[in-house]
Design a protein around this motif. Structure first.
Motif, PDB file in Angstrom:
ATOM      1  N   ASP A 252     -51.497 -48.108  62.958  1.00 45.41           N
ATOM      2  CA  ASP A 252     -52.688 -48.803  63.485  1.00 45.41           C
ATOM      3  C   ASP A 252     -52.530 -50.314  63.471  1.00 45.41           C
ATOM      4  N   ASP A 253     -51.725 -50.826  62.526  1.00 49.43           N
ATOM      5  CA  ASP A 253     -51.566 -52.285  62.465  1.00 49.43           C
ATOM      6  C   ASP A 253     -50.487 -52.797  63.424  1.00 49.43           C
ATOM      7  N   GLY A 254     -49.979 -51.910  64.284  1.00 51.42           N
ATOM      8  CA  GLY A 254     -49.021 -52.357  65.308  1.00 51.42           C
ATOM      9  C   GLY A 254     -47.578 -52.414  64.824  1.00 51.42           C
ATOM     10  N   THR A 255     -47.318 -51.866  63.633  1.00 52.83           N
ATOM     11  CA  THR A 255     -45.923 -51.829  63.168  1.00 52.83           C
ATOM     12  C   THR A 255     -45.299 -50.474  63.500  1.00 52.83           C
ATOM     13  N   VAL A 256     -43.984 -50.438  63.401  1.00 58.11           N
ATOM     14  CA  VAL A 256     -43.246 -49.213  63.746  1.00 58.11           C
ATOM     15  C   VAL A 256     -43.328 -48.227  62.579  1.00 58.11           C
ATOM     16  N   ARG A 275     -28.634 -48.795  62.595  1.00 57.46           N
ATOM     17  CA  ARG A 275     -28.938 -50.168  62.134  1.00 57.46           C
ATOM     18  C   ARG A 275     -30.219 -50.671  62.781  1.00 57.46           C
ATOM     19  N   ALA A 276     -30.352 -50.401  64.069  1.00 57.97           N
ATOM     20  CA  ALA A 276     -31.559 -50.839  64.779  1.00 57.97           C
ATOM     21  C   ALA A 276     -32.787 -50.126  64.229  1.00 57.97           C
ATOM     22  N   GLU A 277     -32.647 -48.839  63.964  1.00 60.95           N
ATOM     23  CA  GLU A 277     -33.790 -48.070  63.448  1.00 60.95           C
ATOM     24  C   GLU A 277     -34.237 -48.633  62.092  1.00 60.95           C
ATOM     25  N   THR A 278     -33.246 -48.920  61.219  1.00 57.71           N
ATOM     26  CA  THR A 278     -33.587 -49.454  59.892  1.00 57.71           C
ATOM     27  C   THR A 278     -34.308 -50.797  60.031  1.00 57.71           C
ATOM     28  N   ALA A 279     -33.813 -51.626  60.942  1.00 57.76           N
ATOM     29  CA  ALA A 279     -34.433 -52.943  61.125  1.00 57.76           C
ATOM     30  C   ALA A 279     -35.853 -52.816  61.673  1.00 57.76           C
ATOM     31  N   ASP A 288     -39.832 -58.742  70.958  1.00 55.37           N
ATOM     32  CA  ASP A 288     -38.922 -59.589  70.170  1.00 55.37           C
ATOM     33  C   ASP A 288     -38.248 -58.785  69.064  1.00 55.37           C
ATOM     34  N   SER A 289     -39.050 -57.958  68.360  1.00 56.15           N
ATOM     35  CA  SER A 289     -38.458 -57.127  67.297  1.00 56.15           C
ATOM     36  C   SER A 289     -37.445 -56.167  67.890  1.00 56.15           C
TER      37      SER A 289
END
Ligand code: FAD
Length: 339
Positions: A252-256, A275-279, A288-289
């Motif tokens: 809900d806060d817009g994070t993955v 690596r991308a998934e962990t990041a 950007d993320s």
């Protein structure tokens, strides 16, 4: 073409026994890859074990909410099945991005996973190829390699794995079910294919005498937003130059909250972008993320003379697919004197 025997297996056990009895035996699925390679003399099986009549042609929901597709389900039927279309859109899209309607009507789930590379050196008996003839060398490394690997290749082989379906299965955390002399086992889809290393003749971790019985799509990724995109020279009937399968769930806060990301046509196997998934886990689900994480993953790329274009192509595909899967960013509320 070399003469070969033919066995029509009625049960999975019978098929496994027939495979184990002759090291040169091969399963026959739809035959759309195997028979072509037999005509070229690249594949020279002693016996074909026809798996087409095995009771592995259904797609079903299991009690835990996962979905199993049998090894002989045709690619068209799998793509069109409501359980797949509704819950795993990336898989449906990947299947429909592959080959042509006629081929998809014949090609099977098991055969699609085990199709061989399209490297022209592998398909041409007059060329050296460590995958076809171990120890003969790799003609592609200094030859034609525009379509070849930029990740995970070895001095012995720079071929890519051609399946679109396998890339979606990797991102969706699917598993591949196998049966052989030692019984049944399951392997995560992203560990089923292997990197070439010193043994490029081995595409997968399948053991001699084993056959694929099905693939299982987990309940955990069912109905999460997912998508597959493929860049190719023509709009249809062409293998990928680069492709991306992604699964993305946001909090809900817009994070993955959950991400699965895999690249096709960049390596000897579907490339799970760990690596991308962990990041990305816990990071804002913003372009950007996504760009930062994908760049981190692609730092490992080692392009060859003629295939450097694949790195920005794959990057842009991945950032675009993830951005489209993320919920739209709401415009910031501006405080006014009235508010
Ligand atoms: C012109 C053309 C374009 C194509 N374009 C694409 C594309 O864009 N994307 C894409 O993904 N694919 C593409 N394909 C490949 C196509 O998807 C494969 O040929 C097909 O999926 C193979 O499935 P099959 O059932 O016909 O396999 P088969 O040809 O029968 O078998 C392939 C391999 O799998 C083994 N096998 C089959 N079933 C089993 C089993 N149950 N257990 C163990 N081993 C098994 C066989 O022994 C053989 O080694 C294209 C093919 C052609 C000819």
């Amino acid at each position: 073409m070399k003469p070969f025997g033919y066995v029509r297996a009625a049960t999975v056990e019978e098929a496994a026994e027939a495979l184990a009895a002759r090291p040169g035996a091969r399963c026959l699925g739809g035959g759309t890859n195997l028979v072509d390679l037999m005509k070229l003399g690249v594949e020279r099986p002693d016996v074909l074990v026809d798996v087409g009549r095995l009771p592995l042609d259904t797609v079903e929901e299991l009690p835990d909410g996962s979905v199993r597709a049998g090894a002989t389900v045709r690619n068209s039927d799998l793509a069109a099945h409501p359980l797949v279309r509704d819950r795993y859109p990336a898989l449906s899209q990947a299947l429909l991005a592959g080959a042509s309607g006629q081929l998809r009507n014949a090609a099977t789930t098991g055969g699609n996973l085990l199709q061989r590379t399209r490297c022209p050196h592998f398909q041409d008996l007059s060329k050296p190829c460590n995958k076809r003839a171990p120890g003969s060398g790799c003609g592609a490394r200094e030859g034609t390699h525009r379509d070849h690997a930029v990740l995970g290749h070895s001095e012995h082989c720079i071929a890519t794995h051609p399946s679109d379906m396998a890339v979606a299965l990797a991102a969706l955390d699917a598993r591949v079910e196998l049966y052989g002399g030692q019984g049944a086992r399951a392997v995560p889809a992203d560990r089923f294919h292997r990197l070439p290393g010193d043994h490029p003749e081995r595409d997968t971790v399948i053991r001699p005498g084993e056959l694929i019985t099905g693939v299982v799509l987990p309940a955990a990724t069912a109905a999460l937003p997912s998508a597959y995109r493929k860049a190719r020279d023509r709009a249809s009937y062409a293998f990928a130059l680069a492709s991306v399968a992604a699964v993305l769930d946001t909090a809900d806060d817009g994070t993955v909250a959950h991400v699965g990301l895999a690249f096709g046509a960049l390596a000897h196997k579907p490339w799970r972008a760990e690596r991308a998934e962990t990041a990305l886990r816990g990071a804002p689900a913003t372009p950007d993320s996504f760009a930062r994480a994908v760049d981190l993953e692609l730092e490992a790329a080692r392009p060859l003379r003629d295939n450097g274009y694949k790195v920005p192509l794959a990057r842009n595909l991945a950032v675009d697919v993830l951005t489209r899967l993320a919920p739209p960013v709401r415009p910031a509320r501006h405080l006014t004197e009235d508010s």
